[in-house]
Design a protein around this motif. Structure first.
Motif, PDB file in Angstrom:
ATOM      1  N   SER A 140       0.830  -1.219   0.000  1.00  0.00           N
ATOM      2  CA  SER A 140       0.000   0.000   0.000  1.00  0.00           C
ATOM      3  C   SER A 140       0.859   1.261   0.000  1.00  0.00           C
ATOM      4  O   SER A 140       0.389   2.330  -0.378  1.00  0.00           O
ATOM      5  CB  SER A 140      -0.951   0.007   1.200  1.00  0.00           C
ATOM      6  N   LEU A 141       2.120   1.121   0.409  1.00  0.00           N
ATOM      7  CA  LEU A 141       3.059   2.249   0.400  1.00  0.00           C
ATOM      8  C   LEU A 141       3.922   2.260  -0.859  1.00  0.00           C
ATOM      9  O   LEU A 141       4.851   3.060  -0.980  1.00  0.00           O
ATOM     10  CB  LEU A 141       3.963   2.194   1.638  1.00  0.00           C
ATOM     11  N   GLY A 142       3.646   1.326  -1.785  1.00  0.00           N
ATOM     12  CA  GLY A 142       4.419   1.245  -3.022  1.00  0.00           C
ATOM     13  C   GLY A 142       5.768   0.583  -2.827  1.00  0.00           C
ATOM     14  O   GLY A 142       6.690   0.814  -3.612  1.00  0.00           O
ATOM     15  N   GLU A 143       5.898  -0.243  -1.809  1.00  0.00           N
ATOM     16  CA  GLU A 143       7.169  -0.897  -1.476  1.00  0.00           C
ATOM     17  C   GLU A 143       6.998  -2.408  -1.485  1.00  0.00           C
ATOM     18  O   GLU A 143       5.889  -2.924  -1.442  1.00  0.00           O
ATOM     19  CB  GLU A 143       7.630  -0.474  -0.069  1.00  0.00           C
ATOM     20  N   THR A 144       8.111  -3.105  -1.525  1.00  0.00           N
ATOM     21  CA  THR A 144       8.119  -4.550  -1.338  1.00  0.00           C
ATOM     22  C   THR A 144       8.795  -4.845  -0.006  1.00  0.00           C
ATOM     23  O   THR A 144       9.443  -3.965   0.569  1.00  0.00           O
ATOM     24  CB  THR A 144       8.898  -5.267  -2.463  1.00  0.00           C
ATOM     25  N   CYS A 145       8.646  -6.082   0.467  1.00  0.00           N
ATOM     26  CA  CYS A 145       9.269  -6.439   1.734  1.00  0.00           C
ATOM     27  C   CYS A 145       9.747  -7.879   1.696  1.00  0.00           C
ATOM     28  O   CYS A 145       9.347  -8.649   0.814  1.00  0.00           O
ATOM     29  CB  CYS A 145       8.315  -6.214   2.902  1.00  0.00           C
ATOM     30  N   PHE A 146      10.566  -8.238   2.630  1.00  0.00           N
ATOM     31  CA  PHE A 146      11.103  -9.588   2.727  1.00  0.00           C
ATOM     32  C   PHE A 146      10.136 -10.529   3.436  1.00  0.00           C
ATOM     33  O   PHE A 146      10.003 -11.683   3.076  1.00  0.00           O
ATOM     34  CB  PHE A 146      12.452  -9.538   3.457  1.00  0.00           C
ATOM     35  N   TYR A 147       9.455 -10.043   4.469  1.00  0.00           N
ATOM     36  CA  TYR A 147       8.533 -10.858   5.262  1.00  0.00           C
ATOM     37  C   TYR A 147       7.094 -10.557   4.823  1.00  0.00           C
ATOM     38  O   TYR A 147       6.597  -9.469   5.066  1.00  0.00           O
ATOM     39  CB  TYR A 147       8.683 -10.571   6.751  1.00  0.00           C
ATOM     40  N   PRO A 148       6.394 -11.519   4.218  1.00  0.00           N
ATOM     41  CA  PRO A 148       5.026 -11.260   3.760  1.00  0.00           C
ATOM     42  C   PRO A 148       4.029 -11.104   4.911  1.00  0.00           C
ATOM     43  O   PRO A 148       2.985 -10.494   4.752  1.00  0.00           O
ATOM     44  CB  PRO A 148       4.677 -12.474   2.902  1.00  0.00           C
ATOM     45  N   TYR A 149       4.354 -11.674   6.046  1.00  0.00           N
ATOM     46  CA  TYR A 149       3.555 -11.501   7.255  1.00  0.00           C
ATOM     47  C   TYR A 149       4.467 -11.756   8.444  1.00  0.00           C
ATOM     48  O   TYR A 149       5.541 -12.344   8.312  1.00  0.00           O
ATOM     49  CB  TYR A 149       2.333 -12.428   7.295  1.00  0.00           C
ATOM     50  N   VAL A 150       4.037 -11.292   9.594  1.00  0.00           N
ATOM     51  CA  VAL A 150       4.762 -11.531  10.840  1.00  0.00           C
ATOM     52  C   VAL A 150       3.791 -12.165  11.816  1.00  0.00           C
ATOM     53  O   VAL A 150       2.692 -11.641  12.023  1.00  0.00           O
ATOM     54  CB  VAL A 150       5.328 -10.212  11.433  1.00  0.00           C
ATOM     55  N   GLU A 151       4.190 -13.291  12.392  1.00  0.00           N
ATOM     56  CA  GLU A 151       3.399 -13.931  13.430  1.00  0.00           C
ATOM     57  C   GLU A 151       4.179 -13.898  14.737  1.00  0.00           C
ATOM     58  O   GLU A 151       5.336 -14.307  14.773  1.00  0.00           O
ATOM     59  CB  GLU A 151       3.076 -15.388  13.062  1.00  0.00           C
ATOM     60  N   ILE A 152       3.526 -13.382  15.753  1.00  0.00           N
ATOM     61  CA  ILE A 152       4.119 -13.340  17.087  1.00  0.00           C
ATOM     62  C   ILE A 152       3.300 -14.291  17.953  1.00  0.00           C
ATOM     63  O   ILE A 152       2.094 -14.110  18.125  1.00  0.00           O
ATOM     64  CB  ILE A 152       4.090 -11.914  17.666  1.00  0.00           C
ATOM     65  N   VAL A 153       3.961 -15.317  18.462  1.00  0.00           N
ATOM     66  CA  VAL A 153       3.302 -16.319  19.296  1.00  0.00           C
ATOM     67  C   VAL A 153       3.779 -16.110  20.727  1.00  0.00           C
ATOM     68  O   VAL A 153       4.986 -15.971  20.972  1.00  0.00           O
ATOM     69  CB  VAL A 153       3.629 -17.746  18.796  1.00  0.00           C
ATOM     70  N   PHE A 154       2.835 -16.078  21.662  1.00  0.00           N
ATOM     71  CA  PHE A 154       3.182 -15.797  23.055  1.00  0.00           C
ATOM     72  C   PHE A 154       2.245 -16.548  23.990  1.00  0.00           C
ATOM     73  O   PHE A 154       1.148 -16.949  23.594  1.00  0.00           O
ATOM     74  CB  PHE A 154       3.146 -14.289  23.336  1.00  0.00           C
ATOM     75  N   THR A 155       2.703 -16.736  25.214  1.00  0.00           N
ATOM     76  CA  THR A 155       1.945 -17.466  26.230  1.00  0.00           C
ATOM     77  C   THR A 155       1.420 -16.509  27.289  1.00  0.00           C
ATOM     78  O   THR A 155       2.169 -15.669  27.788  1.00  0.00           O
ATOM     79  CB  THR A 155       2.846 -18.523  26.907  1.00  0.00           C
ATOM     80  N   ILE A 156       0.160 -16.679  27.642  1.00  0.00           N
ATOM     81  CA  ILE A 156      -0.457 -15.908  28.721  1.00  0.00           C
ATOM     82  C   ILE A 156      -0.688 -16.862  29.890  1.00  0.00           C
ATOM     83  O   ILE A 156      -1.436 -17.826  29.772  1.00  0.00           O
ATOM     84  CB  ILE A 156      -1.791 -15.278  28.274  1.00  0.00           C
ATOM     85  N   ASN A 157      -0.001 -16.604  30.998  1.00  0.00           N
ATOM     86  CA  ASN A 157      -0.180 -17.401  32.211  1.00  0.00           C
ATOM     87  C   ASN A 157      -1.051 -16.705  33.239  1.00  0.00           C
ATOM     88  O   ASN A 157      -1.651 -17.359  34.084  1.00  0.00           O
ATOM     89  CB  ASN A 157       1.184 -17.733  32.834  1.00  0.00           C
ATOM     90  N   ASP A 158      -1.095 -15.377  33.186  1.00  0.00           N
ATOM     91  CA  ASP A 158      -1.878 -14.604  34.144  1.00  0.00           C
ATOM     92  C   ASP A 158      -2.720 -13.580  33.395  1.00  0.00           C
ATOM     93  O   ASP A 158      -2.276 -12.451  33.168  1.00  0.00           O
ATOM     94  CB  ASP A 158      -0.946 -13.916  35.143  1.00  0.00           C
ATOM     95  N   PRO A 159      -3.925 -13.940  32.973  1.00  0.00           N
ATOM     96  CA  PRO A 159      -4.751 -13.026  32.193  1.00  0.00           C
ATOM     97  C   PRO A 159      -5.272 -11.817  32.971  1.00  0.00           C
ATOM     98  O   PRO A 159      -5.903 -10.942  32.381  1.00  0.00           O
ATOM     99  CB  PRO A 159      -5.900 -13.902  31.696  1.00  0.00           C
ATOM    100  N   SER A 160      -4.995 -11.735  34.265  1.00  0.00           N
ATOM    101  CA  SER A 160      -5.406 -10.552  35.020  1.00  0.00           C
ATOM    102  C   SER A 160      -4.466  -9.380  34.745  1.00  0.00           C
ATOM    103  O   SER A 160      -4.793  -8.237  35.045  1.00  0.00           O
ATOM    104  CB  SER A 160      -5.448 -10.854  36.516  1.00  0.00           C
ATOM    105  N   GLN A 161      -3.295  -9.654  34.180  1.00  0.00           N
ATOM    106  CA  GLN A 161      -2.342  -8.595  33.834  1.00  0.00           C
ATOM    107  C   GLN A 161      -2.724  -7.975  32.489  1.00  0.00           C
ATOM    108  O   GLN A 161      -3.506  -8.525  31.727  1.00  0.00           O
ATOM    109  CB  GLN A 161      -0.933  -9.163  33.731  1.00  0.00           C
ATOM    110  N   LYS A 162      -2.120  -6.836  32.205  1.00  0.00           N
ATOM    111  CA  LYS A 162      -2.262  -6.190  30.906  1.00  0.00           C
ATOM    112  C   LYS A 162      -1.020  -6.520  30.093  1.00  0.00           C
ATOM    113  O   LYS A 162       0.083  -6.503  30.613  1.00  0.00           O
ATOM    114  CB  LYS A 162      -2.409  -4.677  31.078  1.00  0.00           C
ATOM    115  N   PHE A 163      -1.205  -6.843  28.817  1.00  0.00           N
ATOM    116  CA  PHE A 163      -0.099  -7.191  27.938  1.00  0.00           C
ATOM    117  C   PHE A 163      -0.114  -6.288  26.713  1.00  0.00           C
ATOM    118  O   PHE A 163      -1.159  -6.051  26.112  1.00  0.00           O
ATOM    119  CB  PHE A 163      -0.213  -8.656  27.484  1.00  0.00           C
ATOM    120  N   HIS A 164       1.066  -5.817  26.342  1.00  0.00           N
ATOM    121  CA  HIS A 164       1.236  -4.981  25.164  1.00  0.00           C
ATOM    122  C   HIS A 164       2.266  -5.669  24.272  1.00  0.00           C
ATOM    123  O   HIS A 164       3.369  -5.979  24.725  1.00  0.00           O
ATOM    124  CB  HIS A 164       1.712  -3.581  25.589  1.00  0.00           C
TER     125      HIS A 164
END
Length: 138
Positions: A98-122
């Motif tokens: 959309s910016l008229g550019e190409t990239c090396f990574y077609p998508y990025v997946e970040i996998v993470f574990t939540i052990n305490d859902p009462s916390q806030k995660f960013h």
């Protein structure tokens, strides 16, 4: 501008700010930063999935698009946020295209574990056309 019109306008502004601030905030947030250009990664499609612990299959929870500030508010509610393994997928090829550019990574997946859902995660994504990085914020 008449006093009545000004009061009406002020009433709409106050009402709008109350509506915006009254909504529950998501316990999981993200922020995409285009570090190559020094701007927010706006209008990027993303999805959030949770892994089934018994089958290891992924279940889509929600999809969204980053706003002008590179954020995607309201990803999920506190009730939806449970212990488990999550995957946040960012559609980076579409963004760069959309910016008229190409990239090396077609998508990025970040996998993470939540052990305490009462916390806030960013989970921010710092992105250029040929690299990315992330970290756990709060």
């Amino acid at each position: 501008m008449s006093v009545q019109r000004l009061q009406k306008l002020q009433g709409h502004i106050v009402s709008a700010s109350k509506v915006t601030m009254a909504g529950p905030s998501s316990p999981l947030t993200t922020h995409v930063l285009n570090t190559a250009m020094g701007v927010p990664g706006s209008n990027m499609a993303l999805s959030l999935s949770r892994q089934d612990p018994s089958t290891a299959a992924w279940s889509l929870i929600t999809t969204g698009t980053t706003n002008a500030d590179g954020r995607c508010p309201g990803l999920l509610t506190r009730e939806m946020f449970t212990v488990g393994v999550y995957r946040m997928r960012f559609e980076t090829a579409q963004y760069w295209e959309s910016l008229g550019e190409t990239c090396f990574y077609p998508y990025v997946e970040i996998v993470f574990t939540i052990n305490d859902p009462s916390q806030k995660f960013h989970v921010p994504l710092l992105l250029s056309r040929f690299s990315y990085s992330t970290y756990r914020g709060s």
